[in-house]
Scaffold this active site. Structure first.
Site, PDB file in Angstrom:
ATOM      1  CE1 TYR A  37      37.674  57.293  40.545  1.00  0.00           C
ATOM      2  CE2 TYR A  37      39.189  55.572  41.214  1.00  0.00           C
ATOM      3  CZ  TYR A  37      38.151  55.999  40.428  1.00  0.00           C
ATOM      4  OH  TYR A  37      37.594  55.148  39.527  1.00  0.00           O
ATOM      5  CE1 TYR A 165      35.458  51.012  40.213  1.00  0.00           C
ATOM      6  CE2 TYR A 165      36.713  49.037  40.720  1.00  0.00           C
ATOM      7  CZ  TYR A 165      36.656  50.323  40.231  1.00  0.00           C
ATOM      8  OH  TYR A 165      37.792  50.923  39.756  1.00  0.00           O
ATOM      9  CG  ASP A 266      35.158  41.563  38.539  1.00  0.00           C
ATOM     10  OD1 ASP A 266      36.165  41.095  39.084  1.00  0.00           O
ATOM     11  OD2 ASP A 266      35.014  42.785  38.310  1.00  0.00           O
ATOM     12  CE  LYS A 295      40.831  44.680  43.587  1.00  0.00           C
ATOM     13  NZ  LYS A 295      41.482  45.973  43.782  1.00  0.00           N
TER      14      LYS A 295
HETATM   15  N1  PMP Z   1      36.813  44.318  39.434  1.00  0.00           N
HETATM   16  C1  PMP Z   1      36.738  44.379  40.768  1.00  0.00           C
HETATM   17  C2  PMP Z   1      35.692  43.571  41.482  1.00  0.00           C
HETATM   18  C3  PMP Z   1      37.619  45.176  41.486  1.00  0.00           C
HETATM   19  O1  PMP Z   1      37.526  45.253  42.814  1.00  0.00           O
HETATM   20  C4  PMP Z   1      38.612  45.907  40.778  1.00  0.00           C
HETATM   21  C5  PMP Z   1      39.615  46.798  41.490  1.00  0.00           C
HETATM   22  N2  PMP Z   1      39.166  47.459  42.601  1.00  0.00           N
HETATM   23  C6  PMP Z   1      38.652  45.804  39.391  1.00  0.00           C
HETATM   24  C7  PMP Z   1      37.745  45.003  38.746  1.00  0.00           C
HETATM   25  C8  PMP Z   1      39.679  46.556  38.580  1.00  0.00           C
HETATM   26  O2  PMP Z   1      40.944  46.041  38.794  1.00  0.00           O
HETATM   27  P1  PMP Z   1      42.254  46.953  38.532  1.00  0.00           P
HETATM   28  O3  PMP Z   1      42.201  48.062  39.504  1.00  0.00           O
HETATM   29  O4  PMP Z   1      43.394  45.994  38.746  1.00  0.00           O
HETATM   30  O5  PMP Z   1      42.174  47.402  37.115  1.00  0.00           O
END
Ligand code: PMP
Length: 443
Positions: A37, A165, A266, A295
């Site tokens: 970003y 998100y 998620d 992550k």
């Molecule tokens: N889902 C959540 C809850 C996240 O926090 C993130 C990353 N910030 C993602 C999906 C996307 O993961 P990545 O950046 O490894 O593609």
């Protein structure tokens, strides 16, 4: 071209460029390399890191910073972890990568066995994905294929919570908050889904019947066109760092069953202990139909994620028209990443992680909650090893980062949020350094 980076090469003895000097390298970085970003015409300062060990990042000028971010939730064991280095080195002697189509290998099998064992009940089929966003795409495609296989192809939308998100790829973007999220600009290009309000009851509050009214109405009106409900359980991360009541999650689980929708959790940010439970779904004692993890899966060493699902979903998908699940990326099941993830999970499960997280939580509450009295502060909240200070106004990231770096810590605010989620092995004094610096910045 504005260059905000320091320029005297003699001040950066630790920099080892590719033959160019420090200044040239930093100039190249600012003019040619996109960071997350960022702009290439008005670049913001970036801080050159040359190494990292334990909870410390070392800058090119030799300065050390206590890391409050765990590199965006990933480095739960800290950096340069001997056990993870060893796992990587060992695997490198065997093979760094091999395709997963028609081939299998021990690191992937061992990892999937562990994931099946430790994730909520019923999740027993694993798809190894390359990143969090990809694992979300995989989860969404799985839900669509599931409904299609059941003869319900019209159930092809998703329901989700505002301020969520789920990543930066197209499908994931479409279920991020449509207004406040970072993807507003793409709204005409993205498929339209159904958004319900963010639960206003906090983590430690109970929901009353009236708190479910809008949610239940959304199900009544839209379930016939929705394949699944996708959410971040308990902690909404990049959409606002909000911790909500487990009651709400429990009710969504029930509603999904009633309305023949799958529940996708998620857990990419929350998974592996961060909230005080191994997975945030456990706060509501629920099992989703599909779950994404990523992550911290490799302890922050490599990009790897996974999408888990149930026997029922897998069977339905595979009995459908396609006969297979329609996804298979090049780097699927990368052995190096899997070997490191295996060791990272062992390290996590061997250490007394619950005790560590609750010790961090107690200290964060003691040291951050008093900041809530400051006029500039809207709210302070702590859950597990996550501390959040929500300001009334947006924080200027460059100014804040400069202040934090000068004071020996690495914290990267976004919007009006100053938040930390340090590595689990952080010492009391280092955590105190982080919270005291946040306090100094605000008060
Ligand atoms: N889902 C959540 C809850 C996240 O926090 C993130 C990353 N910030 C993602 C999906 C996307 O993961 P990545 O950046 O490894 O593609």
């Amino acid at each position: 071209m504005q260059n905000n980076s320091p320029s005297n090469v003699d001040n950066f003895p630790l920099w080892r460029g590719t033959g160019e000097g420090f200044e040239e390298d930093i100039n190249f970085d600012q003019n040619h390399i996109w960071h997350p970003y960022t702009s290439l015409t008005k670049p913001l300062p970036t801080y050159p890191v040359v190494s990292a060990s334990g909870v410390r990042l070392q800058l090119a000028d030799g300065k050390e910073l206590v890391d409050g971010m765990s590199s965006w939730w990933t480095a739960i064991h800290g950096y340069n972890v001997p056990e993870l280095n060893e796992a990587a080195n060992e695997q490198l002697q065997k093979m760094a990568h091999v395709m997963f189509g028609g081939i299998t290998h021990e690191p992937a099998i061992k990892l999937c066995q562990k994931l099946v064992k430790i994730t909520p009940e019923g999740l027993e089929k694993v798809f190894l994905a390359d990143s969090g966003s990809v694992s979300v795409e995989v989860a969404m495609k799985m839900a669509i294929q599931y409904q299609h296989a059941k003869g319900q192809a019209q159930k092809n939308k998703f329901m989700t919570i505002r301020n969520g998100y789920h990543g930066d790829t197209t499908g994931a973007m479409s279920v991020c908050d449509p207004e406040g999220g970072m993807h507003h600009l793409f709204s005409k290009f993205l498929p339209k889904h159904v958004f319900v309000n963010q639960p206003n009851k906090r983590f430690d509050e109970s929901c009353e019947e009236e708190d479910y009214a809008a949610l239940e109405q959304a199900f009544r009106l839209n379930a016939d066109k929705c394949a699944a409900f996708i959410l971040e359980p308990i902690v909404q991360g990049a959409g606002g760092m909000w911790f909500y009541s487990p009651d709400y999650l429990e009710r969504i689980r029930e509603l999904c069953i009633q309305h023949d929708m799958l529940l996708i959790a998620d857990e990419i940010a929350t998974g592996f202990g961060r909230t005080g439970k191994l997975f945030a779904c456990e706060h509501a004692s629920i099992s989703p139909d599909i779950m994404c993890v990523g992550k911290s899966l490799t302890g922050g060493y490599m990009t790897l994620a996974a999408t888990l699902t149930t026997q029922h979903v897998a069977e339905t998908v595979c009995n459908g028209e396609a006969g297979v699940f329609m996804h298979g990326p090049t780097f699927m099941g990368n052995p190096l990443a899997c070997a490191i993830a295996n060791r990272s999970l062992e390290l996590l499960l061997e250490c007394n992680w619950q005790e560590r997280i609750s010790t961090i939580e107690r200290q964060l509450k003691r040291e951050l909650l008093p900041i809530g009295n400051a006029l500039k502060v809207k709210d302070v909240r702590v859950l597990g090893a996550i501390g959040v200070v929500e300001m009334n106004e947006s924080v200027d990231v460059s100014t804040a980062q400069k202040f934090f770096v000068e004071n020996g810590v690495w914290i990267r605010p976004f919007r009006n949020l100053i938040y930390i989620m340090p590595p689990y092995m952080i010492a009391k004094e280092d955590l105190q350094h982080l919270t005291a610096t946040i306090t100094d910045f605000i008060v």
